[in-house]
Design a protein around this motif. Structure first.
Motif, PDB file in Angstrom:
ATOM      1  N   THR A 232       0.824  -1.210   0.000  1.00 25.49           N
ATOM      2  CA  THR A 232       0.000   0.000   0.000  1.00 25.49           C
ATOM      3  C   THR A 232       0.864   1.269   0.000  1.00 25.49           C
ATOM      4  OG1 THR A 232      -0.129   0.087   2.430  1.00 25.49           O
ATOM      5  CG2 THR A 232      -1.810  -1.212   1.284  1.00 25.49           C
ATOM      6  N   ASP A 234       4.071   3.773  -1.310  1.00 25.90           N
ATOM      7  CA  ASP A 234       4.743   4.098  -2.565  1.00 25.90           C
ATOM      8  C   ASP A 234       6.135   3.473  -2.557  1.00 25.90           C
ATOM      9  OD1 ASP A 234       6.849   6.290  -1.661  1.00 25.90           O
ATOM     10  OD2 ASP A 234       4.953   6.751  -0.661  1.00 25.90           O
ATOM     11  N   ASP A 235       6.777   3.414  -3.735  1.00 22.45           N
ATOM     12  CA  ASP A 235       8.056   2.720  -3.881  1.00 22.45           C
ATOM     13  C   ASP A 235       9.124   3.276  -2.945  1.00 22.45           C
ATOM     14  OD1 ASP A 235       6.905   1.141  -5.772  1.00 22.45           O
ATOM     15  OD2 ASP A 235       7.707   2.242  -7.494  1.00 22.45           O
ATOM     16  N   ARG A 236       9.188   4.599  -2.826  1.00 23.26           N
ATOM     17  CA  ARG A 236      10.211   5.198  -1.977  1.00 23.26           C
ATOM     18  C   ARG A 236      10.009   4.820  -0.513  1.00 23.26           C
ATOM     19  NH1 ARG A 236      11.144  11.667  -1.802  1.00 23.26           N
ATOM     20  NH2 ARG A 236       8.961  11.561  -1.144  1.00 23.26           N
ATOM     21  N   SER A 237       8.759   4.877  -0.052  1.00 19.33           N
ATOM     22  CA  SER A 237       8.484   4.531   1.339  1.00 19.33           C
ATOM     23  C   SER A 237       8.771   3.055   1.604  1.00 19.33           C
ATOM     24  CB  SER A 237       7.023   4.843   1.680  1.00 19.33           C
ATOM     25  OG  SER A 237       6.778   6.230   1.607  1.00 19.33           O
ATOM     26  N   GLN A 238       8.441   2.193   0.628  1.00 20.84           N
ATOM     27  CA  GLN A 238       8.747   0.775   0.776  1.00 20.84           C
ATOM     28  C   GLN A 238      10.245   0.562   0.933  1.00 20.84           C
ATOM     29  OE1 GLN A 238       6.984  -2.131  -1.883  1.00 20.84           O
ATOM     30  NE2 GLN A 238       5.260  -0.773  -2.337  1.00 20.84           N
TER      31      GLN A 238
END
Length: 285
Positions: A232, A234-238
């Motif tokens: 859920t 975004d790529d950066r947060s992941q």
């Protein structure tokens, strides 16, 4: 504080020695010099004055952070958290109070480091109340000096910290738990010590097929929930969450900041927001 001011206090694990040499090169301020800078910041909002106050006190943050080296956490991150406390103190410092900045800032520096330790040291994640946190830090410092407490020392510590003796004993056990060895010694000698290993007195859960299957299913279910929650973001947060919490070799704030060309404070904010979203997502599944 601006991002420019914040960047002055950045430190990475790789450049830790160079950072310490750098902060020790900044001259300490006299009482008159400190008051002059503090008045310029307090009354005129001059950023350069804040810079002077911060740079001259970075060596003190290193000194305080070293007192928390026994927790097994990266010294670079301990110093970084302490620097955040220093900047908060500088922002709130009132030169009319009549105390030196170092006396005022030490409480803010320790508060930020304490929060970092409590968030990241697994043994104290259950120390959630203010009384438990105070007990944890004071008890750990006392145990370095005294070792295990006798009944009289337990009563004294409990009275001084305003808690029950049973709470002192419980926290003392938690602090000692990390040093306990449950496995049998790795050698070929069938010594008597091998047969007193605590692991031999534990029930073998694997002998129950139903419980084993249930445990495997629950682990898979938990992993699926976490994977779904991560999806859920975004790529950066992941990437930030995986790098800071899930990977074997964890990244520092500054390393991620350089990857995304932003400040370490921005990475810290993104990490905090991502963790909040993860808790909500996991709870909703």
């Amino acid at each position: 504080m601006t991002n420019q001011t914040y960047s002055m206090a950045l430190v990475t694990q790789d450049s830790l020695d160079g950072y310490i040499r750098s902060v020790n090169s900044y001259p300490m301020l006299t009482a008159d010099e400190e008051r002059g800078l503090a008045e310029r910041l307090h009354y005129k909002g001059e950023i350069e004055a804040a810079k002077g106050l911060i740079l001259s006190h970075l060596r003190f943050v290193v000194h305080v952070a070293r007192g928390y080296s026994g927790y097994g956490l990266p010294m670079a991150d301990l110093i970084q958290e302490g620097n955040i406390g220093l900047m908060k103190a500088v922002k709130r410092f009132n030169p009319e109070v009549g105390v030196r900045l170092v006396s005022f800032a030490v409480h803010w520096i320790k508060a930020e480091i304490h929060e970092y330790v409590l968030r990241n040291w697994r043994i104290v994640k259950i120390a959630t109340t203010k009384a438990q946190r105070k007990l944890f830090f004071n008890l750990r410092k006392s145990k370095k000096r005294l070792g295990w407490f006798n009944n009289g020392e337990v009563e004294t510590v409990a009275r001084e910290l305003g808690v029950e003796p049973s709470e002192v004993r419980e926290m003392e056990s938690r602090l000692a738990a990390q040093d306990a060895t449950f496995e049998m010694p790795v050698d070929d000698d069938d010594s008597a010590a091998s047969y007193t290993a605590p692991v031999l007195y534990l029930e073998d859960k694997q002998s129950d097929v139903a419980e084993s299957v249930e445990a495997d299913n629950w682990e898979q279910h938990t992993n699926n929930r976490l994977a779904h929650a991560l999806a859920t973001l975004d790529d950066r947060s992941q990437h930030i969450v995986r790098s800071r919490w899930l990977d074997d070799k964890k990244s520092t704030l500054q390393e991620l900041a350089e990857t995304y060309s932003v400040s370490a404070e921005r990475i810290r904010q993104l990490e905090k927001n991502a963790m909040k979203k993860l808790k909500l997502a996991v709870g909703d599944i």
